[in-house]
Design a protein around this motif. Structure first.
Motif: not given
Length: 412
Positions: A332, A375-376, A378-380, A382, A384
């Motif tokens: 990350s 969090a961003s 993981q959601l947006l 990782r 993609t």
């Protein structure tokens, strides 16, 4: 920012990751959040034009401490990985990779990050000056005559690293015109300086000579698209060290590992000397010492070299294997590096009027920024296309191959 592997052996075999360097990168990334939160609470002159009403000497020490080694370590690692890419893919393949992983993300992310960070900074400056949120362009810091309103912000590392990679590419293209003896002498010189116990003292000299031109002897990055020569020298010297560490990695990584405690202790001594010299300068007791900025810059540069070697060696010695938490932070790290300033400034604004002390505010900001950035990711990001742009293909490696520590220590 690259995948960290050992060089290809003579015959094709499965590659083994240098997990120690991934783990180190993860820690350096997170310390960037700590450093930029600390800037909000400095008691001394701040490099940024905003300040929380609660300040603390803890923030001053954190900034001095982290800044002494964080970017030097990053540039050493960057030089190492660029040399690795060049070895595997050749000069053109390395440059193509750096264009995709450095230049393209900079071109994509700089415009929105610059706009968003500027808005948040203006709100924070308004709070600092008038104690209420708002935006007033009259409060913007004055620019030098003819200066540009644009800068690379915290992305200066990405920007400089790309151009250092271009210089490395150019050097590889013309290396056949450079006598082999000269090339070998340069490599041997860097190896000697990095492997001898006194080598750091020589490596610190050029950095001290350029650092003494700055207030208190401490070089500060401008974020300019045309950085001064002093910034290129500092970044380039650590980058070059990483390049030559790759070429002599079995020898030098073993030295760093074996001496990590001694390097750390010596680095701490030079940091203490830096603090004492800074205090004496501000107190006026060094007015009779010629060029006190040189001695401050020298002590601080010595700290940078010693702790860079200590951290690389310490992680090779004590954290050589894959660690699930640090591995996630490493994956990350690029994304967090890009967006973390939005958190440190944004949460700084939200915490401005909170009735807490500086250290408590710092802790809350660090935690909130870390959680929001992760969090961003993981959601947006990782899983993609954006994640593939930033990190490339990172196949999981859960094998039980020989550890980095075993390979490095076996080389001694």
């Amino acid at each position: 920012m690259n995948n960290a592997h050992t060089p290809l052996p003579p015959h094709p075999q499965p590659l083994e990751r240098l997990h120690a360097l991934d783990n180190l990168r993860a820690l350096m990334m997170w310390l960037g959040i700590v450093l930029h939160v600390a800037i909000n609470h400095l008691t001394v002159d701040s490099p940024l034009p905003w300040r929380d009403p609660k300040t603390s000497p803890v923030a001053d020490l954190l900034l001095l401490f982290i800044h002494s080694f964080r970017m030097p370590v990053f540039f050493v690692l960057a030089g190492f990985f660029v040399a690795l890419l060049a070895e595997r893919r050749g000069a053109n393949g390395m440059l193509k990779n750096r264009c995709l992983r450095l230049a393209l993300p900079f071109a994509i992310f700089w415009p929105p990050l610059f706009a968003a960070t500027t808005v948040l900074a203006m709100v924070y400056i308004h709070l600092t000056v008038r104690s209420v949120p708002g935006i007033d362009v009259a409060l913007a810091p004055p620019r030098q005559a003819g200066g540009s309103p644009f800068n690379t912000m915290h992305l200066w590392f990405l920007y400089q690293l790309f151009w250092l990679s271009v210089l490395a590419w150019a050097g590889m293209r013309v290396r056949r015109f450079v006598p082999a003896r000269l090339r070998e002498a340069l490599a041997r010189g860097f190896t000697q300086l990095l492997s001898r116990r006194w080598g750091f003292a020589v490596l610190a000299l050029p950095l001290a000579l350029v650092g003494m031109a700055y207030p208190s002897g401490l070089l500060q990055e401008t974020g300019s698209f045309l950085p001064p020569a002093a910034e290129w020298m500092r970044s380039g010297l650590f980058f070059a060290a990483g390049w030559y560490v790759h070429g002599r990695q079995e020898q030098l990584l073993a030295v760093f590992s074996a001496r990590c405690k001694g390097h750390a202790a010596a680095g701490f001594a030079f940091l203490v000397a830096t603090v004492l010299l800074l205090g004496a300068t501000r107190g006026g007791s060094l007015h009779r010492v010629p060029h006190p900025e040189f001695w401050i810059a020298y002590a601080y540069s010595a700290t940078a070299w010693l702790w860079s070697m200590a951290l690389i060696g310490g992680f090779l010695r004590y954290l050589p294997r894959r660690n699930a938490v640090l591995d996630y932070l490493s994956q990350s790290s690029y994304w967090v590096y890009l967006v973390h300033m939005l958190g440190t400034v944004g949460f700084g604004i939200l915490l401005f009027d909170v009735p807490l002390g500086a250290v408590a505010k710092m802790g809350l900001n660090i935690a909130a920024t870390s959680l929001a950035a992760l969090a961003s990711y993981q959601l947006l990001v990782r899983r993609t296309p954006l994640g593939r742009l930033l990190n490339g293909q990172r196949p999981e490696n859960r094998s039980t191959r020989k550890s980095t520590k075993a390979r490095v220590l076996a080389a001694r």
